[in-house]
Every structure is written in structure tokens, then in C-alpha cells.
Scaffold this active site. Structure first.
Site, PDB file in Angstrom:
ATOM      1  N   ASP A  52      16.884  -1.922  10.715  1.00 38.64           N
ATOM      2  CA  ASP A  52      16.494  -0.877  11.420  1.00 38.64           C
ATOM      3  C   ASP A  52      17.297   0.132  12.299  1.00 38.64           C
ATOM      4  O   ASP A  52      16.687   0.835  13.039  1.00 38.64           O
ATOM      5  CB  ASP A  52      15.218  -0.964  12.350  1.00 38.64           C
ATOM      6  N   SER A  59       1.035  -1.220  -0.105  1.00 41.36           N
ATOM      7  CA  SER A  59      -0.041  -0.145  -0.122  1.00 41.36           C
ATOM      8  C   SER A  59       0.693   1.294  -0.063  1.00 41.36           C
ATOM      9  O   SER A  59       0.468   2.246  -0.603  1.00 41.36           O
ATOM     10  CB  SER A  59      -1.080   0.004   1.066  1.00 41.36           C
ATOM     11  N   ASN A  60       2.028   1.055   0.853  1.00 40.70           N
ATOM     12  CA  ASN A  60       3.096   2.346   0.817  1.00 40.70           C
ATOM     13  C   ASN A  60       3.457   2.666  -0.823  1.00 40.70           C
ATOM     14  O   ASN A  60       3.620   3.659  -1.346  1.00 40.70           O
ATOM     15  CB  ASN A  60       4.158   2.373   1.712  1.00 40.70           C
ATOM     16  N   HIS A  98       9.663   2.313   9.013  1.00 42.08           N
ATOM     17  CA  HIS A  98       9.414   1.126   9.934  1.00 42.08           C
ATOM     18  C   HIS A  98       8.194   1.765  11.047  1.00 42.08           C
ATOM     19  O   HIS A  98       8.005   3.130  11.153  1.00 42.08           O
ATOM     20  CB  HIS A  98      10.642   1.065  10.813  1.00 42.08           C
TER      21      HIS A  98
HETATM   22  C1  GRF Z   1       4.294  -0.734   6.802  1.00 43.70           C
HETATM   23  O1  GRF Z   1       3.659  -0.606   8.047  1.00 43.70           O
HETATM   24  C2  GRF Z   1       5.961  -0.411   6.636  1.00 43.70           C
HETATM   25  O2  GRF Z   1       6.033   0.420   7.913  1.00 43.70           O
HETATM   26  C3  GRF Z   1       6.519  -1.876   7.289  1.00 43.70           C
HETATM   27  O3  GRF Z   1       5.681  -2.663   6.571  1.00 43.70           O
HETATM   28  C4  GRF Z   1       4.387  -2.255   5.979  1.00 43.70           C
HETATM   29  C5  GRF Z   1       4.179  -2.355   4.899  1.00 43.70           C
HETATM   30  O4  GRF Z   1       3.000  -2.146   4.316  1.00 43.70           O
HETATM   31  N1  GRF Z   1       8.073  -1.678   7.046  1.00 43.70           N
HETATM   32  P1  GRF Z   1       2.446  -2.149   2.827  1.00 43.70           P
HETATM   33  O5  GRF Z   1       2.989  -3.457   2.505  1.00 43.70           O
HETATM   34  O6  GRF Z   1       2.796  -0.856   2.217  1.00 43.70           O
HETATM   35  O7  GRF Z   1       0.913  -1.910   3.046  1.00 43.70           O
END
Ligand code: GRF
Length: 190
Positions: free
Chosen positions: A145, A13-14, A104
Site C-alpha cells: 500500500d 466483486s471488483n 485499497h
Molecule cells: C476491496 O474492498 C478492496 O479495496 C480490497 O479488497 C476488497 C476486495 O473486494 N483490496 P472484492 O473481492 O473485490 O469484493
């Protein structure tokens, strides 16, 4: 044109928000989505957005220079990890110094490290009785991290919050801030 590659292992989603953010940008392009997981939903998102994607396994990433060489061939300037669960190999770290960032879902330096991903992070935060949690965007080095923190945003955990509601609240913050932080970092590249 500055070219960005995004590594993701899951939903993405990001990655999607970042693609959307730069879709009309004449100076910055998301050139490639890379994943270690051939079933990752991020691959569908990439296809729908018309962004090329590349799937690799451990052998290709750690025992060959294939992934590194593809990034060089495409002319990648900046690398984003968005839910990518493996360490970045040394050849890639060396070729993109201070040009690889990760997001993170907690306030580093607490609640990071190997195995700290997804709901495990939010469970640990709630179990520790933390008052606040949030997001951390940091440079990537050879450890999980631990690179220098670039940006953090926090919120107060309410007594009704569960790992699921915290994850939702974290995603809202990530989607809002991650594209903007990336934009600033890439615009500032020499
Ligand atoms: C996010 O919460 C990010 O912080 C972590 O993994 C998650 C990925 O979410 N590293 P998405 O796949 O982008 O929905």
C-alpha cells in the site's frame, strides 16, 4: 488490443465489475484472472464470464518465474490487484513499471500496510474516530500500500456506521470508480 490481468484472493466483486465494464470494449480486454486461493469465489466469476483463470501458490509466485512468464506469453499490458493479499514479486514489478495498480479500502497513507485488509481496515478507521474514509487507487511497489496514489474518493462516516456498513459503502465507490480509473490509465498507455 490492450490486455489486462487481474489478481484477486477472495470474492472478486471488483474483478467482476471490471470484467463487465470492458466486456464490449474493442480496445481493452480482461485476458486472465489470477489467484493464490483455489477456493476464491473470483474463480467462479471468471468462469461465468468466460475469462481464463490461473491458480498459483507461494512457490510458483516467489521461487519461479512461472507467473511472470505466463503474463508475458499472453501479452499482458497492465495488471490490476483487486483484493489481492500478497506482495507482487520483483520480476513482475520490473516488467510492468507503472503498469500495476491496487485498490485499497481506506484513505492512504493512513490505514494501510501488512495485515490491513478487509474489515480490519474499517474497524481501525472507526476506532481511530476518523471523520471520513474512502478508497485509494495507487501504483504498486515492493511494499504493501505504499506506491504513488492515483485516485481517492471519500465520504463522511456517520455515527451509525459499523465496519459492515462502511465496507458496503466502500464497495459501492470501488465498483463505480475502479473500472473508470483503469480505463483511463490503460487508454493513456503508450
Ligand atoms: C476491496 O474492498 C478492496 O479495496 C480490497 O479488497 C476488497 C476486495 O473486494 N483490496 P472484492 O473481492 O473485490 O469484493
Amino acid at each position: 488490443m490492450k490486455r489486462i490481468a487481474i489478481f484477486a484472493s477472495g470474492s472478486g466483486s471488483n474483478a467482476q465489475k471490471i470484467i463487465e465494464h470492458f466486456s464490449d470494449d474493442g480496445d481493452i480486454e480482461i485476458s486472465l484472472i489470477l489467484t493464490n486461493n483455489e477456493k476464491a469465489y473470483v474463480l467462479e466469476r471468471a468462469t461465468d464470464a468466460g475469462v481464463p483463470s490461473y491458480v498459483f501458490d507461494r512457490e510458483l509466485l516467489y521461487n519461479s518465474s512461472k507467473v511472470h512468464d505466463i503474463l508475458i506469453e499472453i501479452g499482458i499490458d497492465f495488471i490490476v490487484l483487486a483484493g489481492f493479499l500478497w506482495l507482487v514479486p520483483l520480476d513482475i514489478l520490473r516488467s510492468w513499471p507503472n503498469r500495476i495498480v491496487n485498490i485499497h479500502p481506506a484513505l492512504l497513507p493512513k490505514f494501510g500496510g501488512k495485515g490491513m485488509y478487509g474489515d480490519k481496515v474499517h474497524k481501525a478507521v472507526i476506532e481511530a474516530g476518523e471523520k471520513n474514509t474512502g478508497i485509494s487507487i495507487h501504483y504498486v511497489n515492493e511494499k504493501y500500500d505504499e506506491g504513488e496514489i492515483i485516485f481517492q474518493k471519500s465520504f463522511e462516516i456517520s455515527k451509525d456506521d459499523t465496519p459492515e456498513t462502511v465496507a458496503e459503502r466502500i464497495h459501492v465507490l470501488e465498483h463505480k470508480h475502479f473500472p473508470l480509473v483503469i480505463e483511463k490509465l490503460v487508454k493513456d498507455l503508450q
